[in-house]
Design a protein around this motif. Structure first.
Motif, PDB file in Angstrom:
ATOM      1  N   ALA A   9       0.821  -1.208   0.000  1.00 21.25           N
ATOM      2  CA  ALA A   9       0.000   0.000   0.000  1.00 21.25           C
ATOM      3  C   ALA A   9       0.860   1.265   0.000  1.00 21.25           C
ATOM      4  O   ALA A   9       0.901   2.004   0.975  1.00 21.25           O
ATOM      5  CB  ALA A   9      -0.917  -0.007   1.220  1.00 21.25           C
ATOM      6  N   PRO A  10       1.535   1.546  -1.111  1.00 22.00           N
ATOM      7  CA  PRO A  10       2.362   2.756  -1.188  1.00 22.00           C
ATOM      8  C   PRO A  10       1.639   3.924  -1.847  1.00 22.00           C
ATOM      9  O   PRO A  10       0.603   3.762  -2.498  1.00 22.00           O
ATOM     10  CB  PRO A  10       3.516   2.298  -2.084  1.00 22.00           C
ATOM     11  CG  PRO A  10       2.820   1.390  -3.072  1.00 22.00           C
ATOM     12  CD  PRO A  10       1.712   0.686  -2.288  1.00 22.00           C
ATOM     13  N   ASP A  11       2.229   5.093  -1.693  1.00 23.01           N
ATOM     14  CA  ASP A  11       1.861   6.270  -2.475  1.00 23.01           C
ATOM     15  C   ASP A  11       2.686   6.246  -3.757  1.00 23.01           C
ATOM     16  O   ASP A  11       3.565   5.389  -3.938  1.00 23.01           O
ATOM     17  CB  ASP A  11       2.169   7.536  -1.667  1.00 23.01           C
ATOM     18  CG  ASP A  11       1.437   8.778  -2.168  1.00 23.01           C
ATOM     19  OD1 ASP A  11       0.825   8.713  -3.261  1.00 23.01           O
ATOM     20  OD2 ASP A  11       1.482   9.807  -1.485  1.00 23.01           O
ATOM     21  N   THR A  23       3.313  -0.177  -6.604  1.00 20.68           N
ATOM     22  CA  THR A  23       2.695  -1.369  -6.022  1.00 20.68           C
ATOM     23  C   THR A  23       3.075  -2.629  -6.796  1.00 20.68           C
ATOM     24  O   THR A  23       3.468  -3.646  -6.208  1.00 20.68           O
ATOM     25  CB  THR A  23       1.167  -1.206  -6.005  1.00 20.68           C
ATOM     26  OG1 THR A  23       0.825  -0.054  -5.242  1.00 20.68           O
ATOM     27  CG2 THR A  23       0.491  -2.424  -5.404  1.00 20.68           C
ATOM     28  N   THR A 284       4.556  -0.171   2.741  1.00 25.74           N
ATOM     29  CA  THR A 284       4.139   1.141   2.255  1.00 25.74           C
ATOM     30  C   THR A 284       5.359   1.906   1.765  1.00 25.74           C
ATOM     31  O   THR A 284       6.482   1.414   1.856  1.00 25.74           O
ATOM     32  CB  THR A 284       3.391   1.922   3.354  1.00 25.74           C
ATOM     33  OG1 THR A 284       2.849   3.117   2.791  1.00 25.74           O
ATOM     34  CG2 THR A 284       4.323   2.280   4.508  1.00 25.74           C
ATOM     35  N   GLU A 286       6.887   5.983  -0.203  1.00 28.71           N
ATOM     36  CA  GLU A 286       6.733   7.254  -0.906  1.00 28.71           C
ATOM     37  C   GLU A 286       8.096   7.653  -1.449  1.00 28.71           C
ATOM     38  O   GLU A 286       9.125   7.046  -1.114  1.00 28.71           O
ATOM     39  CB  GLU A 286       6.193   8.334   0.028  1.00 28.71           C
ATOM     40  CG  GLU A 286       7.112   8.662   1.188  1.00 28.71           C
ATOM     41  CD  GLU A 286       6.544   9.739   2.097  1.00 28.71           C
ATOM     42  OE1 GLU A 286       5.600  10.430   1.683  1.00 28.71           O
ATOM     43  OE2 GLU A 286       7.060   9.887   3.224  1.00 28.71           O
ATOM     44  N   VAL A 298       0.950   9.094   3.442  1.00 30.56           N
ATOM     45  CA  VAL A 298       0.558   7.690   3.348  1.00 30.56           C
ATOM     46  C   VAL A 298       1.351   6.777   4.286  1.00 30.56           C
ATOM     47  O   VAL A 298       0.752   5.952   4.990  1.00 30.56           O
ATOM     48  CB  VAL A 298       0.651   7.200   1.884  1.00 30.56           C
ATOM     49  CG1 VAL A 298       0.558   5.677   1.800  1.00 30.56           C
ATOM     50  CG2 VAL A 298      -0.466   7.834   1.052  1.00 30.56           C
ATOM     51  N   PRO A 299       2.696   6.850   4.349  1.00 29.54           N
ATOM     52  CA  PRO A 299       3.410   5.914   5.228  1.00 29.54           C
ATOM     53  C   PRO A 299       2.991   6.006   6.692  1.00 29.54           C
ATOM     54  O   PRO A 299       2.851   4.975   7.367  1.00 29.54           O
ATOM     55  CB  PRO A 299       4.878   6.300   5.038  1.00 29.54           C
ATOM     56  CG  PRO A 299       4.936   6.854   3.662  1.00 29.54           C
ATOM     57  CD  PRO A 299       3.649   7.628   3.524  1.00 29.54           C
ATOM     58  N   VAL A 302      -0.476   4.363   7.060  1.00 29.59           N
ATOM     59  CA  VAL A 302      -0.416   2.899   7.005  1.00 29.59           C
ATOM     60  C   VAL A 302       0.230   2.338   8.271  1.00 29.59           C
ATOM     61  O   VAL A 302      -0.218   1.316   8.811  1.00 29.59           O
ATOM     62  CB  VAL A 302       0.347   2.446   5.744  1.00 29.59           C
ATOM     63  CG1 VAL A 302       0.596   0.942   5.774  1.00 29.59           C
ATOM     64  CG2 VAL A 302      -0.428   2.827   4.494  1.00 29.59           C
ATOM     65  N   ARG A 303       1.269   2.991   8.752  1.00 33.57           N
ATOM     66  CA  ARG A 303       1.907   2.545  10.000  1.00 33.57           C
ATOM     67  C   ARG A 303       0.903   2.553  11.150  1.00 33.57           C
ATOM     68  O   ARG A 303       0.888   1.635  11.972  1.00 33.57           O
ATOM     69  CB  ARG A 303       3.090   3.455  10.310  1.00 33.57           C
ATOM     70  CG  ARG A 303       3.872   3.076  11.581  1.00 33.57           C
ATOM     71  CD  ARG A 303       4.962   4.107  11.854  1.00 33.57           C
ATOM     72  NE  ARG A 303       4.381   5.432  12.013  1.00 33.57           N
ATOM     73  CZ  ARG A 303       5.079   6.561  11.898  1.00 33.57           C
ATOM     74  NH1 ARG A 303       6.384   6.520  11.605  1.00 33.57           N
ATOM     75  NH2 ARG A 303       4.499   7.721  12.067  1.00 33.57           N
ATOM     76  N   PRO A 313       4.620  -3.307   9.850  1.00 33.70           N
ATOM     77  CA  PRO A 313       4.760  -2.320   8.777  1.00 33.70           C
ATOM     78  C   PRO A 313       6.193  -2.258   8.255  1.00 33.70           C
ATOM     79  O   PRO A 313       7.149  -2.292   9.037  1.00 33.70           O
ATOM     80  CB  PRO A 313       4.375  -1.016   9.466  1.00 33.70           C
ATOM     81  CG  PRO A 313       4.790  -1.208  10.883  1.00 33.70           C
ATOM     82  CD  PRO A 313       4.624  -2.680  11.177  1.00 33.70           C
ATOM     83  N   LEU A 315       8.743  -0.198   5.178  1.00 30.13           N
ATOM     84  CA  LEU A 315       8.801   1.047   4.433  1.00 30.13           C
ATOM     85  C   LEU A 315       9.813   0.983   3.296  1.00 30.13           C
ATOM     86  O   LEU A 315      10.943   0.519   3.490  1.00 30.13           O
ATOM     87  CB  LEU A 315       9.193   2.200   5.359  1.00 30.13           C
ATOM     88  CG  LEU A 315       9.471   3.556   4.701  1.00 30.13           C
ATOM     89  CD1 LEU A 315       8.171   4.186   4.196  1.00 30.13           C
ATOM     90  CD2 LEU A 315      10.179   4.497   5.676  1.00 30.13           C
TER      91      LEU A 315
END
Length: 362
Positions: A9-11, A23, A284, A286, A298-299, A302-303, A313, A315
């Motif tokens: 689930a990244p930006d 993604t 996740t 960015e 976003v990160p 999601v965290r 989580p 990154l």
């Protein structure tokens, strides 16, 4: 080997890869190391570039509706908006009036007319609510272009329309809102990760103008124009987020829209919390993880979802310049590629490598 359910689930990595591309690349890398894991692809956004993609992929029945608008320099732009199954719409400023549509940059002349035209198209289609994703803007016009497309009139001392863009605000003498379109029945929600006020040293012109090519004299002129605008519209220029998108946040507040943290609002609509709750790992990312990343991006969103459940989580970022507290594992593309130039030149390659590296930490 334990089989994991992994939510990716990244930006977007702005300027190099869309959220969908990020993604997919992370998923490919992860699968190469752990082919037995269940991968759930959920590209996210915080109101900037890629917000339409996030909704289209994550919401079953979402429909992309094409629209042609006037881009930020007046040229025609083929854009789109998203109709959701509940008859709400998502309109993305980056796609209609965004900075990526300009070369060269036009710091005082770029405008948001196309954004307003796309909103009007959604209203004409009968939608009951509008989500306004306002990241990635090219202009500093206070949302005047968008409001003009929605029926407002911004006039000089001779009752003539002012010029487009921030330049025209210097001549602004009066505002006529008699023809302004009404909000849809369910209202309008601004999606943004920016908390700047409209005016002053921390405002739209000073903070974001230089990123759009504005010189110090441009910044002063743009801020003065926004001061004139703030004196003629009812919204509070000190509202956190009013300075987002060159003041488009302020313009949309004056229309009657409400502000929401972009990542949280997008995540709520696409039911990100449910997906993360079902997973043991969530990845996740960015483009740059820095001191602003904990301010609703976003990160950090999601965290927080992972912390509410049992998922670990992880990154991935193009560059990491702040301590990534709370993540079980992290990867910087700059580090594994050897330089930021190398990472940006072939971002998808290094994203695949990052996905594989994270998978091998298990």
């Amino acid at each position: 080997m334990t089989r994991h359910t992994v939510v990716i689930a990244p930006d977007s990595f702005k300027g190099t890869a869309t959220a969908i591309e990020v993604t997919d690349a992370l998923a490919e890398g992860w699968a190469s190391a752990r082919p037995g894991d269940i991968l759930i692809r959920m590209p996210l956004a915080d109101g900037g570039e890629g917000t339409l993609d996030a909704f289209e992929i994550a919401v079953p029945g979402a429909e992309r509706v094409p629209v042609t608008v006037h881009g930020p320099d007046g040229r025609a732009v083929n854009a789109s908006w998203i109709r959701l199954p509940d008859n709400s719409a998502v309109v993305e400023l980056a796609e209609t009036s965004g900075i990526t549509l300009l070369s060269p940059l036009l710091p005082v002349d770029a405008h948001t007319i196309g954004f307003g035209q796309a909103i009007a198209a959604a209203l004409d289609a009968g939608v009951e609510r509008v989500y306004l994703a306002i990241g990635g803007s090219s202009s500093t016009d206070g949302g005047v272009g968008a409001l003009t497309a929605l029926g407002a009139r911004f006039l000089d001392a001779d009752d003539e329309p002012i010029a487009n863009g921030g330049r025209g605000l210097a001549d602004l003498a009066s505002v006529n809102l008699g023809g302004l379109r009404q909000l849809p029945s369910g209202g309008a929600v601004i999606l943004s990760d920016v908390t700047s006020e409209l005016l002053g040293a921390e405002g739209a012109a000073a903070v974001f103008g230089p990123q759009k090519g504005a010189t110090p004299s441009d910044v002063a002129a743009l801020d003065a124009g926004l001061v004139r605008l703030a004196g003629l519209l009812s919204a509070d220029p000190a509202t956190p987020g009013a300075g987002a998108a060159g003041g488009t946040g302020f313009g949309m507040l004056a229309w009657g829209a409400t502000l929401a943290a972009g990542a949280n609002a997008v995540g709520e609509v696409v039911r990100a919390a449910d997906a993360v709750a079902s997973a043991s790992i969530v990845v996740t990312g960015e483009g740059r993880f820095d001191g602003q990343s904990d301010a609703g991006k976003v990160p950090s969103y999601v965290r927080a979802l992972a912390a509410a459940g049992s998922a670990q989580p992880m990154l991935v970022a193009g560059a990491i310049s702040a301590e990534p507290v709370g993540f079980a594992a992290t990867v910087s593309l700059t580090e594994i590629a050897g330089s930021s130039d190398a990472a940006m030149t072939d971002t998808l390659r290094w994203l695949r490598a990052a996905g594989e590296r994270l998978a091998r930490t298990l």
